[in-house]
Design a protein around this motif. Structure first.
Motif, mmCIF file in Angstrom:
data_model
loop_
_atom_site.group_PDB
_atom_site.id
_atom_site.type_symbol
_atom_site.label_atom_id
_atom_site.label_comp_id
_atom_site.label_asym_id
_atom_site.label_seq_id
_atom_site.Cartn_x
_atom_site.Cartn_y
_atom_site.Cartn_z
ATOM 1 N N TYR A 56 0.941 -1.125 0.341
ATOM 2 C CA TYR A 56 -0.054 0.090 -0.364
ATOM 3 C C TYR A 56 1.111 1.092 0.033
ATOM 4 C CZ TYR A 56 -3.436 -3.890 1.674
ATOM 5 O OH TYR A 56 -3.970 -4.589 1.617
ATOM 6 N N SER A 57 0.301 2.064 -0.667
ATOM 7 C CA SER A 57 1.096 3.555 0.062
ATOM 8 C C SER A 57 0.867 4.369 1.239
ATOM 9 C CB SER A 57 0.726 4.690 -2.045
ATOM 10 O OG SER A 57 -0.389 4.696 -1.666
ATOM 11 N N TYR A 58 -0.371 3.984 1.264
ATOM 12 C CA TYR A 58 -1.076 4.424 2.621
ATOM 13 C C TYR A 58 -1.494 3.277 3.452
ATOM 14 C CZ TYR A 58 -3.266 6.913 6.460
ATOM 15 O OH TYR A 58 -3.545 6.786 7.697
ATOM 16 N N ALA A 59 -1.326 3.041 4.645
ATOM 17 C CA ALA A 59 -1.861 2.128 6.012
ATOM 18 C C ALA A 59 -2.060 3.000 6.956
ATOM 19 C CB ALA A 59 -1.169 0.793 5.671
ATOM 20 N N GLY A 60 -3.257 3.072 7.387
ATOM 21 C CA GLY A 60 -3.221 3.694 8.780
ATOM 22 C C GLY A 60 -3.852 2.216 9.581
ATOM 23 N N ASN A 61 -3.929 2.662 11.634
ATOM 24 C CA ASN A 61 -4.538 2.311 12.093
ATOM 25 C C ASN A 61 -5.477 1.187 12.018
ATOM 26 O OD1 ASN A 61 -1.794 3.123 13.883
ATOM 27 N ND2 ASN A 61 -3.091 4.192 14.831
ATOM 28 N N PHE A 62 -5.288 0.008 12.635
ATOM 29 C CA PHE A 62 -6.752 -0.408 12.657
ATOM 30 C C PHE A 62 -7.799 0.189 14.106
ATOM 31 C CE2 PHE A 62 -4.596 -3.625 10.186
ATOM 32 C CZ PHE A 62 -5.779 -4.422 9.509
ATOM 33 N N ARG B 35 -11.260 -2.576 11.339
ATOM 34 C CA ARG B 35 -11.054 -1.422 9.866
ATOM 35 C C ARG B 35 -9.536 -1.013 9.928
ATOM 36 N NH1 ARG B 35 -16.469 -1.948 7.216
ATOM 37 N NH2 ARG B 35 -15.615 -0.313 5.993
ATOM 38 N N ALA B 36 -9.328 -0.785 8.712
ATOM 39 C CA ALA B 36 -8.610 -0.095 8.961
ATOM 40 C C ALA B 36 -8.111 0.552 7.668
ATOM 41 C CB ALA B 36 -6.575 -0.768 9.212
ATOM 42 N N THR B 37 -7.890 1.871 6.567
ATOM 43 C CA THR B 37 -7.806 2.733 5.854
ATOM 44 C C THR B 37 -6.378 1.946 5.316
ATOM 45 O OG1 THR B 37 -9.300 3.971 6.884
ATOM 46 C CG2 THR B 37 -8.494 4.337 4.739
ATOM 47 N N VAL B 38 -6.128 2.474 4.136
ATOM 48 C CA VAL B 38 -5.330 2.285 3.516
ATOM 49 C C VAL B 38 -5.621 2.370 1.872
ATOM 50 C CG1 VAL B 38 -4.576 -0.307 3.971
ATOM 51 C CG2 VAL B 38 -5.895 -0.760 2.122
ATOM 52 N N VAL B 39 -4.655 2.677 0.956
ATOM 53 C CA VAL B 39 -4.578 3.168 -0.201
ATOM 54 C C VAL B 39 -3.926 2.295 -1.142
ATOM 55 C CG1 VAL B 39 -4.163 4.952 -1.632
ATOM 56 C CG2 VAL B 39 -4.773 5.332 0.596
ATOM 57 N N LEU B 40 -4.518 2.214 -2.052
ATOM 58 C CA LEU B 40 -3.437 0.706 -3.075
ATOM 59 C C LEU B 40 -4.647 1.085 -4.448
ATOM 60 C CD1 LEU B 40 -1.880 -1.744 -3.632
ATOM 61 C CD2 LEU B 40 -4.449 -3.056 -3.780
ATOM 62 N N ARG B 41 -2.825 1.934 -5.832
ATOM 63 C CA ARG B 41 -2.778 2.029 -6.998
ATOM 64 C C ARG B 41 -4.150 3.644 -6.245
ATOM 65 N NH1 ARG B 41 -1.846 -3.133 -7.722
ATOM 66 N NH2 ARG B 41 -4.290 -3.123 -7.824
ATOM 67 N N GLY B 42 -3.938 4.346 -5.216
ATOM 68 C CA GLY B 42 -4.758 5.588 -5.566
ATOM 69 C C GLY B 42 -5.853 5.494 -5.623
ATOM 70 N N ASP B 43 -6.152 4.073 -4.863
ATOM 71 C CA ASP B 43 -7.902 3.773 -4.392
ATOM 72 C C ASP B 43 -7.938 3.795 -3.351
ATOM 73 O OD1 ASP B 43 -10.195 2.957 -4.358
ATOM 74 O OD2 ASP B 43 -9.797 0.524 -4.850
ATOM 75 N N GLY C 101 -10.163 -5.580 6.564
ATOM 76 C CA GLY C 101 -10.112 -6.037 8.236
ATOM 77 C C GLY C 101 -8.100 -6.715 8.096
ATOM 78 N N PRO C 102 -8.509 -7.762 9.435
ATOM 79 C CA PRO C 102 -7.113 -7.914 10.089
ATOM 80 C C PRO C 102 -6.569 -8.645 9.069
ATOM 81 C CG PRO C 102 -8.727 -7.621 11.251
ATOM 82 C CD PRO C 102 -9.325 -7.345 10.359
ATOM 83 N N ALA C 103 -7.473 -10.076 7.961
ATOM 84 C CA ALA C 103 -6.722 -10.707 7.367
ATOM 85 C C ALA C 103 -6.416 -9.745 6.213
ATOM 86 C CB ALA C 103 -7.370 -11.756 6.896
#
Length: 273
Positions: free
Chosen positions: A96-102, A107-115, A120-122
């Motif tokens: 990911y280009s960004y990953a937040g805390n769970f 739930r955790a917010t992430v950014v993958l290829r601009g999306d 979830g934890p898995a």
């Protein structure tokens, strides 16, 4: 009097990249499986995790590291973020280009290829939207008193103290009998006996419902520090920036512009050399 209701916020920080350096590694302690006992530790520009004694447990294998929340922590290797457990196992690959805390909802917010989306934890993408933010009642410790443009406070919980109406502003911290008080432009802290435990010398004191109003951030002359449960200084007011506490640790920026973490005892988890 009815209780105030606050929304709990899930923390997520966007962090700056740093250069990777090759460093000699100290002798490691045995890995712990409970990530909540580990604190991100920076040595130079490399990151690992240390125990409560600042002894390195997980090696300096990362370019950036975040706190363990729900027994998972984000880490950055190069430009990409992923997640590890308390033993250092890569549970979610660095992609990911960004990953937040769970959050408490898993739930955790992430950014993958601009999306931008939630996982979830898995590591699976969650299709359903997040539910409503959990709400927590923080009971007021008493009532404000107003007289001739000034405010005081009458404790109705845990103390019979009446604070005279001599302040310009009072904010209830909802625990331990502590009140944030302002006279003119300066802030301090009163305890349940109406005594100043922190003098009226500070430019701002900020507390957040997200961590139960604990460890407020105090500002003085453009520098930042934290308050303890007793309303006294937990740290020196010396940091260039300070984030709210998350899972008993907080991210700060040193006077030289370097990131690092402190724990709830005010101990610093970094070495610049």
């Amino acid at each position: 009097m009815s209780a105030f209701r606050f929304r709990l916020l899930r923390p997520g920080w966007l962090l700056l990249a740093s250069c990777a350096l090759s460093l000699l590694l100290p002798e490691f302690a045995p890995a712990q499986t409970a990530g909540s006992r580990l604190v991100p530790f920076r040595k130079g520009s490399r990151w690992g995790y240390a125990d409560q004694s600042r002894r390195l447990v997980l090696p300096l294998a990362y370019d950036e590291a975040g706190p363990f929340v729900q027994e998972l922590a984000w880490v950055r290797q190069g430009p990409l973020y992923g997640y590890i457990d308390g033993s250092g196992n890569a549970l979610i690959p660095a992609q990911y280009s960004y990953a937040g805390n769970f959050g408490p909802d898993g739930r955790a917010t992430v950014v993958l290829r601009g999306d931008t989306f939630a996982i979830g934890p898995a590591g699976h993408r969650l299709a359903s939207p997040a539910g409503p933010e959990p709400e927590t009642d923080y009971l007021e410790q008493g009532d404000l008193l107003r007289r001739q443009g000034k405010v005081g406070f009458r404790f109705t919980s845990g103390s019979s103290t009446v604070v005279p109406a001599e302040y310009d502003e009072i904010r209830d911290l909802h625990h331990s009998g502590l009140l944030l008080v302002r006279q003119g432009s300066k802030w301090g802290v009163l305890n349940a006996k109406g005594r100043l435990v922190l003098p009226l010398e500070y430019d701002a004191i900020r507390a957040t419902a997200a961590n139960g109003f604990l460890y407020p951030i105090v500002e003085q002359a453009g520098r930042f520090g934290y308050l303890s449960h007793e309303g006294r200084l937990l740290t020196e007011v010396k940091y260039a920036a300070a984030e709210p506490f998350v899972a008993d640790v907080a991210r700060v920026t040193t006077s030289t512009g370097q990131p690092g973490y402190i724990d709830s005892k005010g101990r610093e988890f970094w070495e610049d050399k």
